[in-house]
Design an enzyme around this catalytic site. Structure first.
Site, PDB file in Angstrom:
ATOM      1  N   ASP A  77      -3.846  14.705 -22.049  1.00 40.22           N
ATOM      2  CA  ASP A  77      -2.989  13.862 -22.875  1.00 40.22           C
ATOM      3  C   ASP A  77      -1.620  13.712 -22.219  1.00 40.22           C
ATOM      4  OD1 ASP A  77      -1.834  16.314 -23.248  1.00 40.22           O
ATOM      5  OD2 ASP A  77      -2.505  16.574 -25.312  1.00 40.22           O
ATOM      6  N   HIS A 402     -12.202  13.968 -19.414  1.00 40.10           N
ATOM      7  CA  HIS A 402     -11.381  13.569 -20.562  1.00 40.10           C
ATOM      8  C   HIS A 402      -9.909  13.655 -20.144  1.00 40.10           C
ATOM      9  CE1 HIS A 402     -10.656  13.232 -24.990  1.00 40.10           C
ATOM     10  NE2 HIS A 402      -9.553  13.900 -24.686  1.00 40.10           N
ATOM     11  N   ASP A 453     -21.319  15.588 -19.067  1.00 39.68           N
ATOM     12  CA  ASP A 453     -20.387  14.695 -18.363  1.00 39.68           C
ATOM     13  C   ASP A 453     -20.081  13.451 -19.189  1.00 39.68           C
ATOM     14  OD1 ASP A 453     -18.654  13.894 -16.401  1.00 39.68           O
ATOM     15  OD2 ASP A 453     -20.185  13.227 -14.987  1.00 39.68           O
ATOM     16  N   GLU A 462     -12.526  18.239 -20.515  1.00 34.62           N
ATOM     17  CA  GLU A 462     -11.072  18.122 -20.338  1.00 34.62           C
ATOM     18  C   GLU A 462     -10.537  19.205 -19.406  1.00 34.62           C
ATOM     19  OE1 GLU A 462      -7.102  17.165 -22.994  1.00 34.62           O
ATOM     20  OE2 GLU A 462      -8.785  18.168 -23.969  1.00 34.62           O
TER      21      GLU A 462
END
Length: 484
Positions: A77, A402, A453, A462
């Site tokens: 993020d 991610h 995946d 992530e």
């Protein structure tokens, strides 16, 4: 001798590698450090090697009229959470301190990564008297968007702790990071080292004087993302342990003693630092032969007995392929952190010709090294599905991680802002990420050694800075040719 042979025989199958040759540990070490360039926030330097990233977060801190640019985004993020960032910094510094001589040219890259974090942490600690800034960015809004850090338009809210809103956990971890880093720079930049240590002392005193959990002070701004589930006394012990190592001041030894024995965990992470503190303090018992720290050596060995397979007190599960399995979400963070402690404690044992017992089994250093090597090799591709969980290492690695910046067109190719929702078209596609985040280690496989995946599977797909930071030490150990 019988008990030792029996112990080794019992878990030898877990330690035997399925591959014909060792992975290229030097390549993995280099890539594990390169990864941090992909997580950088702030103005990027000319020497930036991960070229699909650009400068971002250039107004961070302006909401509080301070400069809080720099540092790292924690994972996939665009938020800067200081608790895991400081832990990342501490582990990178510990890696450099213990294994720097084995890193070769990568030691300078480790220092660069450490300084990128400590420059930011110094700003957080020194910008406003009586306050410690502990994060930038609204995670609740950020996580509703899928956009690049270069053009994010979510609020860059600033969070802090103070005497009236304490955060001993994040403060003590920040102190640990600064103190550990001060030793890394002691011989190469003495002025910077002194600044780091002086700031570490101030922040540690703040953590001690105003005790409380930052989760209570900041609530939904840090929870459930990085709640201090273990409380803050583990960080107080951890932070004081690092100040003790950096200063040898008995004040910190007395403070550690006042905290009592602490928990007996079977885990080590950005949240729970007890095991790390025990291993760090056991160094004084073993290398310095200081009997005042004998209880921490015993606690470190009790922890290791909970990790070793077939130890009478083992509480650690292993997959059929031989991977430690602690928790479903981002399991590799625990694997790399625990592997670091195993390798480091084995190093102390070898230096002092020390052994210990798990029940009737005699534990020798090579038992720890063998288990560490098995975990490292598994992560690098020696596993049932032959998947390297380090991006860009070998030909078979996670392609749909991610990670916002990795999954979206680079700013160089498309400078127009994608907006909060514009990136979800890329998020839901089955196409591989267009930008390879070289060196990133993802959350890892499930308990059946499987890995789907899928980009939306953040528990497994992530990456995070603290997964990599703890992996640097073991990689340096094996890159130097230490397989036993």
């Amino acid at each position: 001798m019988t008990s030792l042979f029996f112990f080794v025989l019992l878990f030898s199958s877990l330690l035997i590698s399925n591959g014909d040759a060792n992975p290229n540990y030097k390549e993995a070490l280099s890539k594990s450090l390169l990864f941090f360039q992909g997580q950088r926030s702030g103005p990027l330097p000319r020497g930036q090697q991960i070229s699909w990233r650009a400068s971002s977060g250039l107004s961070d801190g302006s909401a509080a009229h301070v400069d809080l640019t720099g540092g790292y985004y924690d994972a996939g993020d665009n938020v800067k959470f200081n608790l895991p960032m400081a832990f990342t910094t501490t582990m990178l510094s510990w890696s450099a301190l213990e294994y720097g001589k084995r890193m070769g040219p990568e030691l300078e890259n480790a220092r660069v990564n450490i300084r990128w974090a400590t420059d930011y942490l110094l700003k957080c600690a020194r910008a406003t008297p009586g306050k410690l800034y502990v994060g930038v960015g609204d995670p609740n809004v950020d996580h509703k968007c899928w956009e690049r850090p270069e053009d994010m338009d979510t609020p860059r809210t600033v969070y802090s702790v103070s005497a009236s809103n304490p955060g001993s956990d994040v403060a003590a971890e920040t102190a640990a990071a600064l103190a550990a880093a001060s030793m890394v720079f002691r011989k190469v930049d003495s002025k910077y080292s002194r600044l780091l240590l002086a700031t570490a002392k101030d922040v540690m005193q703040f953590a001690i004087q105003y005790q409380g959990a930052y989760s209570d002070s900041l609530s939904s701004s840090v929870c459930p993302f990085y709640c201090s589930y273990s409380g803050y006394k583990d960080e107080l012990m951890w932070g004081a342990s690092w100040l003790l190592r950096a200063t040898n001041n008995p004040y910190y030894a007395n403070f550690i003693k006042s905290l009592g024995g602490g928990d007996q965990p079977d885990i080590f992470s950005w949240d729970n630092k007890y095991a790390g503190a025990y291993v760090l303090l056991s160094r004084r018992a073993l290398l310095n032969k200081d009997s005042n720290f004998e209880q921490y050596k015993q606690a470190a060995e009790n922890f290791i007995c909970k990790i070793l397979p077939d130890s009478p007190s083992s509480s650690t599960q292993y997959t059929q392929g031989g991977l430690m399995y602690k928790l479903p979400q981002s399991n590799l963070q625990y694997v790399t952190s625990i592997t670091f402690l195993l390798t480091t404690y084995a190093k102390y044992m070898k230096a002092t010709k020390h052994t210990f017992n798990c029940g009737s089994s005699v534990i020798v250093p090579n038992a720890l090294i063998s288990l560490s090597k098995r975990q490292v090799d598994y992560i690098l591709g020696d596993n049932p599905i032959k998947m390297s969980y380090m991006v860009g290492f070998s030909s078979n690695f996670p392609k749909r991680i991610h990670h916002r910046a990795s999954s979206l067109p680079s700013h160089a190719l498309r400078s127009q802002s994608l907006g909060c929702n514009g990136g979800f078209q890329s998020f839901y596609t089955q196409n591989p990420n267009p930008n390879i985040l070289t060196g990133a280690i993802v959350g890892g496989p499930n308990q059946n050694d499987g890995y789907p995946d899928q980009r939306d599977d953040y528990s497994h797909a992530e990456p995070a800075t603290y997964i990599n930071a703890a992996f640097v030490g073991p990689l340096a150990y094996f890159a130097a040719g230490r397989s036993t």
